[in-house]
Motif scaffolding. Structure first.
Motif, PDB file in Angstrom:
ATOM      1  N   ALA A  52      38.538  21.304  11.528  1.00 21.64           N
ATOM      2  CA  ALA A  52      37.110  20.973  11.546  1.00 21.64           C
ATOM      3  C   ALA A  52      36.438  21.456  10.267  1.00 21.64           C
ATOM      4  N   TYR A  53      36.789  22.644   9.819  1.00 25.67           N
ATOM      5  CA  TYR A  53      36.210  23.186   8.589  1.00 25.67           C
ATOM      6  C   TYR A  53      36.583  22.299   7.400  1.00 25.67           C
ATOM      7  N   ALA A  54      37.838  21.869   7.362  1.00 22.53           N
ATOM      8  CA  ALA A  54      38.312  21.031   6.249  1.00 22.53           C
ATOM      9  C   ALA A  54      37.574  19.700   6.194  1.00 22.53           C
ATOM     10  N   ARG A  55      37.178  19.181   7.345  1.00 21.14           N
ATOM     11  CA  ARG A  55      36.451  17.894   7.331  1.00 21.14           C
ATOM     12  C   ARG A  55      34.938  18.093   7.237  1.00 21.14           C
ATOM     13  N   GLY A  56      34.508  19.368   7.085  1.00 21.45           N
ATOM     14  CA  GLY A  56      33.097  19.648   6.857  1.00 21.45           C
ATOM     15  C   GLY A  56      32.280  19.851   8.113  1.00 21.45           C
ATOM     16  N   ASP A  57      32.922  19.951   9.259  1.00 19.93           N
ATOM     17  CA  ASP A  57      32.208  20.125  10.520  1.00 19.93           C
ATOM     18  C   ASP A  57      32.127  21.612  10.859  1.00 19.93           C
ATOM     19  N   GLY A  58      31.130  22.278  10.294  1.00 21.73           N
ATOM     20  CA  GLY A  58      30.980  23.709  10.488  1.00 21.73           C
ATOM     21  C   GLY A  58      30.724  24.091  11.933  1.00 21.73           C
ATOM     22  N   GLU A  59      29.960  23.283  12.659  1.00 21.23           N
ATOM     23  CA  GLU A  59      29.663  23.584  14.066  1.00 21.23           C
ATOM     24  C   GLU A  59      30.935  23.595  14.903  1.00 21.23           C
ATOM     25  N   ALA A  60      31.777  22.562  14.745  1.00 20.94           N
ATOM     26  CA  ALA A  60      33.023  22.500  15.515  1.00 20.94           C
ATOM     27  C   ALA A  60      33.968  23.624  15.106  1.00 20.94           C
ATOM     28  N   ALA A  61      34.022  23.916  13.814  1.00 19.90           N
ATOM     29  CA  ALA A  61      34.868  25.018  13.343  1.00 19.90           C
ATOM     30  C   ALA A  61      34.400  26.333  13.939  1.00 19.90           C
ATOM     31  N   LEU A  62      33.097  26.548  13.950  1.00 15.74           N
ATOM     32  CA  LEU A  62      32.532  27.778  14.497  1.00 15.74           C
ATOM     33  C   LEU A  62      32.883  27.919  15.978  1.00 15.74           C
ATOM     34  N   ALA A  63      32.748  26.842  16.733  1.00 11.67           N
ATOM     35  CA  ALA A  63      33.067  26.887  18.170  1.00 11.67           C
ATOM     36  C   ALA A  63      34.546  27.197  18.387  1.00 11.67           C
ATOM     37  N   ALA A  64      35.415  26.566  17.619  1.00  4.19           N
ATOM     38  CA  ALA A  64      36.859  26.793  17.778  1.00  4.19           C
ATOM     39  C   ALA A  64      37.232  28.218  17.391  1.00  4.19           C
ATOM     40  N   PHE A  65      36.694  28.713  16.284  1.00  7.72           N
ATOM     41  CA  PHE A  65      37.005  30.077  15.859  1.00  7.72           C
ATOM     42  C   PHE A  65      36.454  31.109  16.857  1.00  7.72           C
ATOM     43  N   ARG A  66      35.274  30.831  17.421  1.00  3.43           N
ATOM     44  CA  ARG A  66      34.719  31.755  18.432  1.00  3.43           C
ATOM     45  C   ARG A  66      35.635  31.835  19.648  1.00  3.43           C
ATOM     46  N   ALA A  67      36.090  30.674  20.099  1.00  9.70           N
ATOM     47  CA  ALA A  67      36.982  30.651  21.262  1.00  9.70           C
ATOM     48  C   ALA A  67      38.283  31.393  20.956  1.00  9.70           C
ATOM     49  N   ALA A  68      38.811  31.199  19.762  1.00 13.33           N
ATOM     50  CA  ALA A  68      40.045  31.892  19.371  1.00 13.33           C
ATOM     51  C   ALA A  68      39.806  33.392  19.303  1.00 13.33           C
ATOM     52  N   TYR A  69      38.671  33.798  18.756  1.00 12.91           N
ATOM     53  CA  TYR A  69      38.357  35.219  18.621  1.00 12.91           C
ATOM     54  C   TYR A  69      38.196  35.885  19.983  1.00 12.91           C
ATOM     55  N   GLU A  70      37.634  35.159  20.937  1.00 13.44           N
ATOM     56  CA  GLU A  70      37.498  35.711  22.285  1.00 13.44           C
ATOM     57  C   GLU A  70      38.863  35.975  22.903  1.00 13.44           C
ATOM     58  N   LEU A  71      39.843  35.130  22.579  1.00 17.71           N
ATOM     59  CA  LEU A  71      41.188  35.319  23.114  1.00 17.71           C
ATOM     60  C   LEU A  71      41.938  36.437  22.396  1.00 17.71           C
ATOM     61  N   VAL A  72      41.878  36.416  21.070  1.00 19.89           N
ATOM     62  CA  VAL A  72      42.619  37.381  20.256  1.00 19.89           C
ATOM     63  C   VAL A  72      41.756  37.775  19.066  1.00 19.89           C
ATOM     64  N   PRO A  73      40.949  38.823  19.209  1.00 20.22           N
ATOM     65  CA  PRO A  73      40.107  39.253  18.090  1.00 20.22           C
ATOM     66  C   PRO A  73      40.958  39.757  16.918  1.00 20.22           C
ATOM     67  N   ASN A  74      40.654  39.259  15.728  1.00 22.89           N
ATOM     68  CA  ASN A  74      41.305  39.803  14.526  1.00 22.89           C
ATOM     69  C   ASN A  74      40.427  39.564  13.312  1.00 22.89           C
ATOM     70  N   ASN A  75      40.741  40.298  12.251  1.00 22.86           N
ATOM     71  CA  ASN A  75      39.919  40.271  11.040  1.00 22.86           C
ATOM     72  C   ASN A  75      39.831  38.889  10.417  1.00 22.86           C
ATOM     73  N   ALA A  76      40.949  38.180  10.354  1.00 16.67           N
ATOM     74  CA  ALA A  76      40.949  36.860   9.718  1.00 16.67           C
ATOM     75  C   ALA A  76      39.981  35.922  10.429  1.00 16.67           C
ATOM     76  N   LEU A  77      39.909  36.023  11.746  1.00 14.34           N
ATOM     77  CA  LEU A  77      38.978  35.164  12.471  1.00 14.34           C
ATOM     78  C   LEU A  77      37.528  35.533  12.180  1.00 14.34           C
ATOM     79  N   LEU A  78      37.237  36.815  11.957  1.00 16.46           N
ATOM     80  CA  LEU A  78      35.872  37.195  11.571  1.00 16.46           C
ATOM     81  C   LEU A  78      35.493  36.540  10.250  1.00 16.46           C
ATOM     82  N   LEU A  79      36.423  36.531   9.327  1.00 19.46           N
ATOM     83  CA  LEU A  79      36.176  35.881   8.035  1.00 19.46           C
ATOM     84  C   LEU A  79      35.968  34.383   8.237  1.00 19.46           C
ATOM     85  N   ASN A  80      36.847  33.762   9.036  1.00 17.49           N
ATOM     86  CA  ASN A  80      36.712  32.326   9.309  1.00 17.49           C
ATOM     87  C   ASN A  80      35.393  32.016  10.018  1.00 17.49           C
TER      88      ASN A  80
END
Length: 182
Positions: A52-80
């Motif tokens: 989603a980020y690569a295609r310029g959809d920041g909202e979708a990228a943000l939602a996906a990264f948030r869901a991933a972070y809720e499952l497995v919090p890590n530093n790289a996801l905070l940056l993403n």
């Protein structure tokens, strides 16, 4: 003697299976590892976020990264998350994620770039706030101007009505005086 031999081999096979992380042989079925399932799902969500980020959809990228972070919090996801929030036009949220990243990874190789991004985002927020204040002041000035014009029109109308009433009174008075004189 051969009758006792299969039993130790079965125990040996079970111990080897346990040692390498496999399920024991026999009646117990293999149970999925919940942590591994969460990591796998977080990986899928991270891939979705990156796409989603690569295609310029920041909202979708943000939602996906948030869901991933809720499952497995890590530093790289905070940056993403910070990058996705920035792309989604949410500078305050981006700053929050970037600051959280720096709090847990202040010496990470990305830290200098993140600090620069935070400074730029803060400048952007300050400029946006100044623009909003200017726009608000301009709107208020327009409202004030319209109110002054309305008051001026109202006063002009009242003045006109007063002059008309005075003219009628003078005309009526003059007409009465003529009638009494005649």
């Amino acid at each position: 003697m051969t009758a006792h031999r299969p039993r130790p081999r079965r125990w040996l096979a079970a111990l080897v299976a346990l040692a390498v992380g496999a399920a024991p042989l026999g009646d117990v079925a293999a149970q999925p590892d919940p942590a591994a399932q969460r990591r796998a799902r977080a990986g899928e969500l991270t891939d979705d976020g990156l796409a989603a980020y690569a295609r310029g959809d920041g909202e979708a990228a943000l939602a996906a990264f948030r869901a991933a972070y809720e499952l497995v919090p890590n530093n790289a996801l905070l940056l993403n998350l910070g990058l996705a929030a920035e792309r989604a036009g949410q500078p305050a949220t981006a700053i929050d994620y970037f600051e959280r990243f720096l709090a847990v990874a202040p010496t990470d190789g990305h830290a200098p770039e993140v600090r620069v991004r935070i400074a730029a985002l803060r400048e952007r927020l300050a400029a946006d706030e100044a623009r909003r204040r200017d726009e608000d002041a301009a709107r208020q000035a327009e409202v004030d101007r319209q109110a002054r014009e309305a008051l001026a029109r109202d006063q002009a109308y009242r003045d006109q009505q007063a002059r008309a009433a005075e003219a009628r009174a003078v005309t009526t008075f003059a007409a009465r005086n003529r009638a009494t004189i005649a």
